[in-house]
Design a protein around this motif. Sequence first.
Motif, mmCIF file in Angstrom:
data_model
loop_
_atom_site.group_PDB
_atom_site.id
_atom_site.type_symbol
_atom_site.label_atom_id
_atom_site.label_comp_id
_atom_site.label_asym_id
_atom_site.label_seq_id
_atom_site.Cartn_x
_atom_site.Cartn_y
_atom_site.Cartn_z
ATOM 1 N N LEU A 17 29.516 3.867 27.048
ATOM 2 C CA LEU A 17 28.337 3.574 27.877
ATOM 3 C C LEU A 17 28.656 2.462 28.878
ATOM 4 O O LEU A 17 28.280 2.547 30.058
ATOM 5 C CB LEU A 17 27.173 3.158 26.982
ATOM 6 N N ALA A 18 29.355 1.425 28.395
ATOM 7 C CA ALA A 18 29.702 0.317 29.289
ATOM 8 C C ALA A 18 30.649 0.776 30.380
ATOM 9 O O ALA A 18 30.459 0.440 31.566
ATOM 10 C CB ALA A 18 30.331 -0.818 28.467
ATOM 11 N N HIS A 35 27.773 -8.805 40.588
ATOM 12 C CA HIS A 35 27.708 -8.831 39.117
ATOM 13 C C HIS A 35 27.064 -7.524 38.657
ATOM 14 O O HIS A 35 26.183 -6.967 39.328
ATOM 15 C CB HIS A 35 26.856 -10.021 38.647
ATOM 16 N N ALA A 36 27.516 -7.050 37.516
ATOM 17 C CA ALA A 36 26.845 -5.927 36.845
ATOM 18 C C ALA A 36 27.022 -6.105 35.348
ATOM 19 O O ALA A 36 28.088 -6.532 34.875
ATOM 20 C CB ALA A 36 27.420 -4.595 37.292
ATOM 21 N N ASP A 37 25.983 -5.820 34.595
ATOM 22 C CA ASP A 37 26.095 -5.843 33.140
ATOM 23 C C ASP A 37 25.313 -4.697 32.525
ATOM 24 O O ASP A 37 24.378 -4.163 33.126
ATOM 25 C CB ASP A 37 25.657 -7.200 32.552
ATOM 26 N N LEU A 38 25.753 -4.303 31.345
ATOM 27 C CA LEU A 38 25.061 -3.284 30.556
ATOM 28 C C LEU A 38 24.710 -3.891 29.204
ATOM 29 O O LEU A 38 25.521 -4.590 28.604
ATOM 30 C CB LEU A 38 25.944 -2.053 30.342
ATOM 31 N N ARG A 39 23.494 -3.640 28.777
ATOM 32 C CA ARG A 39 23.032 -4.121 27.467
ATOM 33 C C ARG A 39 22.462 -2.943 26.690
ATOM 34 O O ARG A 39 21.557 -2.247 27.185
ATOM 35 C CB ARG A 39 21.971 -5.212 27.664
ATOM 36 N N VAL A 40 23.012 -2.687 25.508
ATOM 37 C CA VAL A 40 22.442 -1.713 24.576
ATOM 38 C C VAL A 40 21.730 -2.511 23.496
ATOM 39 O O VAL A 40 22.323 -3.406 22.889
ATOM 40 C CB VAL A 40 23.525 -0.821 23.949
ATOM 41 N N GLN A 41 20.473 -2.198 23.289
ATOM 42 C CA GLN A 41 19.677 -2.997 22.359
ATOM 43 C C GLN A 41 18.872 -2.087 21.451
ATOM 44 O O GLN A 41 18.244 -1.135 21.910
ATOM 45 C CB GLN A 41 18.746 -3.936 23.136
ATOM 46 N N ARG A 42 18.913 -2.415 20.157
ATOM 47 C CA ARG A 42 18.073 -1.707 19.183
ATOM 48 C C ARG A 42 17.288 -2.753 18.412
ATOM 49 O O ARG A 42 17.857 -3.634 17.795
ATOM 50 C CB ARG A 42 18.931 -0.870 18.238
ATOM 51 N N MET A 43 15.978 -2.654 18.470
ATOM 52 C CA MET A 43 15.088 -3.614 17.829
ATOM 53 C C MET A 43 14.239 -2.880 16.801
ATOM 54 O O MET A 43 13.485 -1.958 17.130
ATOM 55 C CB MET A 43 14.189 -4.280 18.871
ATOM 56 N N ARG A 44 14.384 -3.272 15.529
ATOM 57 C CA ARG A 44 13.567 -2.694 14.472
ATOM 58 C C ARG A 44 12.554 -3.740 14.033
ATOM 59 O O ARG A 44 12.920 -4.873 13.712
ATOM 60 C CB ARG A 44 14.430 -2.267 13.288
ATOM 61 N N GLY A 45 11.310 -3.382 14.036
ATOM 62 C CA GLY A 45 10.265 -4.308 13.631
ATOM 63 C C GLY A 45 9.445 -3.728 12.494
ATOM 64 O O GLY A 45 9.097 -2.539 12.501
ATOM 65 N N THR A 85 23.595 8.023 26.440
ATOM 66 C CA THR A 85 24.736 8.874 26.775
ATOM 67 C C THR A 85 25.414 8.307 28.014
ATOM 68 O O THR A 85 24.773 7.625 28.830
ATOM 69 C CB THR A 85 24.293 10.313 27.070
ATOM 70 N N PRO A 86 26.724 8.580 28.173
ATOM 71 C CA PRO A 86 27.402 8.109 29.390
ATOM 72 C C PRO A 86 26.729 8.603 30.669
ATOM 73 O O PRO A 86 26.645 7.858 31.654
ATOM 74 C CB PRO A 86 28.818 8.668 29.218
ATOM 75 N N ALA A 87 26.243 9.834 30.670
ATOM 76 C CA ALA A 87 25.577 10.347 31.871
ATOM 77 C C ALA A 87 24.314 9.539 32.171
ATOM 78 O O ALA A 87 24.018 9.209 33.338
ATOM 79 C CB ALA A 87 25.222 11.828 31.670
ATOM 80 N N ALA A 88 23.569 9.204 31.128
ATOM 81 C CA ALA A 88 22.360 8.398 31.333
ATOM 82 C C ALA A 88 22.724 6.987 31.790
ATOM 83 O O ALA A 88 21.999 6.375 32.590
ATOM 84 C CB ALA A 88 21.555 8.333 30.034
ATOM 85 N N ALA A 89 23.856 6.462 31.292
ATOM 86 C CA ALA A 89 24.284 5.121 31.719
ATOM 87 C C ALA A 89 24.619 5.114 33.211
ATOM 88 O O ALA A 89 24.267 4.170 33.938
ATOM 89 C CB ALA A 89 25.493 4.687 30.889
#
Length: 506
Positions: A17-18, A35-45, A85-89
């Motif tokens: 993905l990155a 600058h460019a950054d990618l963040r994948v985040q999963r938050m369970r509450g 997915t890479p395509a979505a990224a």
Amino acid sequence: MTAQIDADFLALPLDSLADAALQHARSAGGSLLQHADLRVQRMRGGSMQVRDARLSSSSDAVVAGLAVRVLLDGVWGFAATDELTPAAAVATARRALEVARISRPLVAERVELAPEPVHAGATWVSPYTTDPFAVPVAERARHLAGWSGTLLAADGVDHCDVTLNLAKEQKFYADLAGTVTRQQRVLIEPEITVVAIAPAGPESMRSLAPPVARGWEYVLGEGWDFAAEIERLPEHLAERVKAPTVTAGDYDLVIDPTNLWLTIHESVGHATELDRSLGYEAAYAGTSFARLEGVGRFRYGSDLMNVTADRTTPHGGATIGFDDEGVATRSWDLVSGGVLAGFQLDRAMAARCGFAASNGCAYADSALNVPVQRMANVSLAPDAAGSSDVTTADLISGVDDGLYVVGDKSWSIDMQRYNFQFTAQRFYRIQGGKLAGQVKDAAYQGSTPGFWGSLKGLGGPSTYYLGGASNCGKAQPGQSAWVSHGAPATLFEQVKVLNTRSEGGR
């Protein structure tokens, strides 16, 4: 014991993905891309509520996605998706660039980022033993119902609410400079409230256990003695029911850290957010009386006031290894010897105001939200100068006519973080250096510099307590964050105390 990042999060195609997002940003952004950054985040509450020993609600939700942020010719672009997915990224990176290009003609102030060393392949996990989400829901409910049943059996308790909030946050961050971080933290917040239906109306008393970055072991007694607190709550409630109303006036206050953490949060923590001071939060929650030109000059409080911001505090709600801009977290001074010493910064705020580096305050509560400058764990240092460890009893013994303030409750503060008032779970009368029972209907009031200027005594390390909140709100759209604040017991001289009942015309 420090756990490991969950295997199912690491099994996501994080590197792919990155690569997809950052390579597209690099090629499509061209020479204007800074600058460019990618963040994948999963938050369970998770949330559970037990009312009168019966489970009344339980929820468990996961929000996951990826976000791409670009800085193109000094203009931010941001886009996010829940498709991993890479395509979505690539598509998300394309949209982020489009946002920046469309915004360019509208943005008068170009953004620069303060430099940060590259942190390649860094991993960080908060310390915990048992993942609370691994504990079956039925077992969690039985434990909370047990607490509730014990309290309902006590004299004078008519109702009991027990709530449990849980969070597990997993983040992967990568940027064009080469920083790549993988992080996971677990947070937990049990809260107990007992209620008495008294002749003059209902009265309640809440537990003092703070939200912390720990696992299920916290509920079982590691880091907090819940059994002792449950044993004492009914007597605290019964005393409150019979307590006389407070007489308004100026009092010396011994403030327990279970109350003072909230005053620190509102009058120091929010006041020293540099984005707020510069007006970027004005439309939502106001600005700040603290000004950048006051660093090193503005008298914030008495000489005893030493306040640090720290995103590395053990078990702190805002503790993390790296922020959402890939900045290694740290500790720094906000108030030193009573004088304003610093602000909380992200990379853009740091560069804008000439600081050499960010202090790691960028945070987003979801992959679908843009990182904003958020509060570190902001804490008042205990007395370190004395040869003995000053106790709360020592502070109380020096007060002839005053109040001892325990536990946070309601608060109010103005849009500049200047004028405020706070109530408490318990106010005790102090007479002749000794506690003389609870009083009720009290609130203490002040202005931030005047209040902190009246700080005349500090407890030692043995009185230190790390309080905090799981729901600190900021930004538009609104975001929520966990944060902690430590303090010792304290003595403030001649603080104005209101009678809230008479103030309300009752």
